[in-house]
Design an enzyme around this catalytic site. Structure first.
Site, PDB file in Angstrom:
ATOM      1  N   CYS A  26       0.810  -1.221   0.000  1.00 52.26           N
ATOM      2  CA  CYS A  26       0.000   0.000   0.000  1.00 52.26           C
ATOM      3  C   CYS A  26       0.844   1.272   0.000  1.00 52.26           C
ATOM      4  O   CYS A  26       0.306   2.364  -0.144  1.00 52.26           O
ATOM      5  CB  CYS A  26      -0.954   0.000   1.189  1.00 52.26           C
ATOM      6  SG  CYS A  26      -2.190  -1.314   1.082  1.00 52.26           S
ATOM      7  N   HIS A  70     -12.259   8.974 -10.050  1.00 52.70           N
ATOM      8  CA  HIS A  70     -11.114   9.139 -10.945  1.00 52.70           C
ATOM      9  C   HIS A  70     -10.195  10.275 -10.502  1.00 52.70           C
ATOM     10  O   HIS A  70      -9.712  11.064 -11.309  1.00 52.70           O
ATOM     11  CB  HIS A  70     -11.575   9.296 -12.403  1.00 52.70           C
ATOM     12  CG  HIS A  70     -12.066   8.017 -12.968  1.00 52.70           C
ATOM     13  ND1 HIS A  70     -13.353   7.572 -12.733  1.00 52.70           N
ATOM     14  CD2 HIS A  70     -11.459   7.081 -13.712  1.00 52.70           C
ATOM     15  CE1 HIS A  70     -13.512   6.403 -13.334  1.00 52.70           C
ATOM     16  NE2 HIS A  70     -12.371   6.077 -13.929  1.00 52.70           N
ATOM     17  N   GLU A 109     -12.573  -1.566  -0.453  1.00 54.39           N
ATOM     18  CA  GLU A 109     -11.540  -1.407  -1.482  1.00 54.39           C
ATOM     19  C   GLU A 109     -11.518  -2.608  -2.416  1.00 54.39           C
ATOM     20  O   GLU A 109     -11.127  -2.488  -3.563  1.00 54.39           O
ATOM     21  CB  GLU A 109     -10.160  -1.267  -0.843  1.00 54.39           C
ATOM     22  CG  GLU A 109      -9.961   0.001  -0.066  1.00 54.39           C
ATOM     23  CD  GLU A 109      -8.566   0.096   0.523  1.00 54.39           C
ATOM     24  OE1 GLU A 109      -7.836  -0.923   0.580  1.00 54.39           O
ATOM     25  OE2 GLU A 109      -8.192   1.203   0.938  1.00 54.39           O
TER      26      GLU A 109
END
Length: 119
Positions: A26, A70, A109
């Site tokens: 991550c 986005h 996620e």
């Protein structure tokens, strides 16, 4: 006894948890197809028989689409600790100000991981 409704929203965004060790996956720039689920609860239904009309949640969809979809979340929030837990609390606070019946927000996620904020 409570009535509960949920509505699901989707966004795609990147983030980077650069405070983690360099070998942590991550810590690298990466993205997710996030799922945000807002739960609203009420002891009684309104005059129309709803906890709240699902259409009333349209401002949340606009907020997500215009602010987060986005985008690089580190830039949106100005820090690098943009975790699912952080997002769940952020969306909870945003929703609670507009929809008093908000009882929790869950953020995913991946299809196998969820974070939830429920005071």
């Amino acid at each position: 006894m409570m009535y509960r409704i949920t509505k699901e929203f989707h966004l795609s965004a990147s983030h980077q948890l650069d405070h983690l060790p360099a070998d942590h996956q991550c810590a690298r720039l990466h993205g997710h197809n996030y799922v945000v689920i807002v739960e609203l609860a009420a002891e009684n239904l309104n005059d129309d028989g709803f906890v709240r009309d699902y259409h009333d949640l349209s401002p949340l969809k606009r907020y997500i689409d215009e602010t987060f979809d986005h985008r690089h979340l580190n830039d949106v929030f100005g820090h690098s600790k943009v975790t699912s837990e952080f997002l769940a609390r952020h969306f909870y606070d945003w929703c609670k100000q507009r929809f008093p019946e908000t009882s929790s927000v869950r953020v995913s996620e991946t299809p196998k991981t969820w974070a939830e904020y429920r005071p």
